[in-house]
Scaffold this motif. Structure first.
Motif, PDB file in Angstrom:
ATOM      1  N   GLN A  12       1.751  10.874  -5.709  1.00 30.24           N
ATOM      2  CA  GLN A  12       0.642  10.387  -6.539  1.00 30.24           C
ATOM      3  C   GLN A  12       0.725  10.933  -7.967  1.00 30.24           C
ATOM      4  OE1 GLN A  12      -2.522   8.257  -5.262  1.00 30.24           O
ATOM      5  NE2 GLN A  12      -0.463   7.654  -4.649  1.00 30.24           N
ATOM      6  N   LYS A  65       0.827  -1.215   0.000  1.00 31.29           N
ATOM      7  CA  LYS A  65       0.000   0.000   0.000  1.00 31.29           C
ATOM      8  C   LYS A  65       0.856   1.257   0.000  1.00 31.29           C
ATOM      9  CE  LYS A  65      -3.844  -2.291   2.360  1.00 31.29           C
ATOM     10  NZ  LYS A  65      -4.605  -2.430   3.632  1.00 31.29           N
ATOM     11  N   SER A  78      -1.176   4.482  -1.254  1.00 31.45           N
ATOM     12  CA  SER A  78      -2.393   4.439  -0.428  1.00 31.45           C
ATOM     13  C   SER A  78      -2.094   4.786   1.020  1.00 31.45           C
ATOM     14  CB  SER A  78      -3.031   3.046  -0.496  1.00 31.45           C
ATOM     15  OG  SER A  78      -3.429   2.744  -1.811  1.00 31.45           O
TER      16      SER A  78
END
Length: 277
Positions: A68, A46, A51
């Motif tokens: 991101q 993750k 995330s």
């Protein structure tokens, strides 16, 4: 390339999951990510896809997942252990997913659905857990990204489906893709991976190719004067993990026994693979 340097992460204050994790994974390989429950395997996946936000330095293909960056996200696909299932068909889900991935390959999607015998026009919520998993794996394989992260991908699959899974993943691995598979089901991936990473909370116990493991360890009956790291019962008698003698032929790697030997002899394993630190 996946690179981590002194990565830290904890879900709760004063309860870190990852502590000072440093790791380097060159591209173009299929890695098995192993470790006991709670060492942070799922957490690491993750973090790599952005995330979760860890502390320290870590990059995927030169990108910082914390930013991101769209260029990174289109080069990466995560198959989580559990995923929210929507009341749509896999065909409908593919139509909204494909535009986000320039590398999307419809032929891979069609082939995977056919191999897995996944119903294309039934809502995912009406399918069994195993069928849902196969549908979502087919979708992720079709994204055809340079990086594919998978968390317990074979959970819920029957034995024939696991064989199909291995064949499909192997078919997309042409040396240009990096696949990182976190699992406890080592028998499901031992013929697929060419590298293994074994974690503990404090860091990496082992990061090596299977060729490097076979060069240093042997998996066979123990002999006199062997340095034995582990012995387990088998249908053909006691079977051991021993430090390989320089003049003996290499043996196949038994992933379960390797894992148990690494967990039982951390210091010796680090010494044997010290050039991999």
């Amino acid at each position: 390339m996946i690179e981590l340097k002194d990565l830290h992460y904890g879900y709760y204050k004063h309860q870190p999951v990852l502590r000072g994790l440093s790791l380097r994974l060159p591209e173009g390989h299929v890695y098995g990510l192993l470790g006991k429950n709670g060492v942070g395997k799922s957490t690491l996946l993750k973090i790599l896809c952005g995330s979760l936000t860890g502390e320290g330095e870590y990059t995927l293909d030169g990108f910082d997942p914390r930013r991101q960056n769209p260029q990174m996200l289109e080069r990466l696909r995560l198959v989580p252990e559990t995923e929210r299932i929507l009341p749509v068909t896999i065909e409908s889900l593919a139509q909204v997913t494909a535009p986000f991935y320039p590398t999307w390959d419809g032929e891979i999607f069609e082939s995977a659905l056919t191999e897995f015998q996944v119903p294309r026009n039934k809502q995912l919520t009406t399918l069994s857990l195993g069928q849902q998993k196969k549908a979502l794996i087919s979708l992720s394989l079709a994204c055809n990204t340079p990086y594919l992260l998978m968390d317990e991908p074979t959970n819920g699959m029957d034995i024939p489906s696991k064989s199909i899974f291995r064949r499909l993943v192997a078919s997309i691995c042409d040396g240009s893709k990096t696949v990182l598979i976190s699992t406890h089901q080592v028998d499901d991936i031992d013929s697929l991976i060419d590298g293994v990473v074994i974690l503990e909370n404090e860091g990496v116990l082992l990061n090596a190719s299977l060729d490097e493991v076979a060069a240093r360890l042997a998996f066979r009956r123990a002999e006199k004067d062997d340095e034995v790291l582990l012995t387990e019962s088998s249908p053909i008698g006691p079977w051991s993990v021993v430090v390989r003698r320089p003049d003996e032929p290499e043996t196949s790697v038994n992933m379960k026994m390797l894992f148990n030997a690494v967990i039982s002899h951390k210091s010796r394993i680090r010494s044997l693979f010290s050039d991999k630190a």
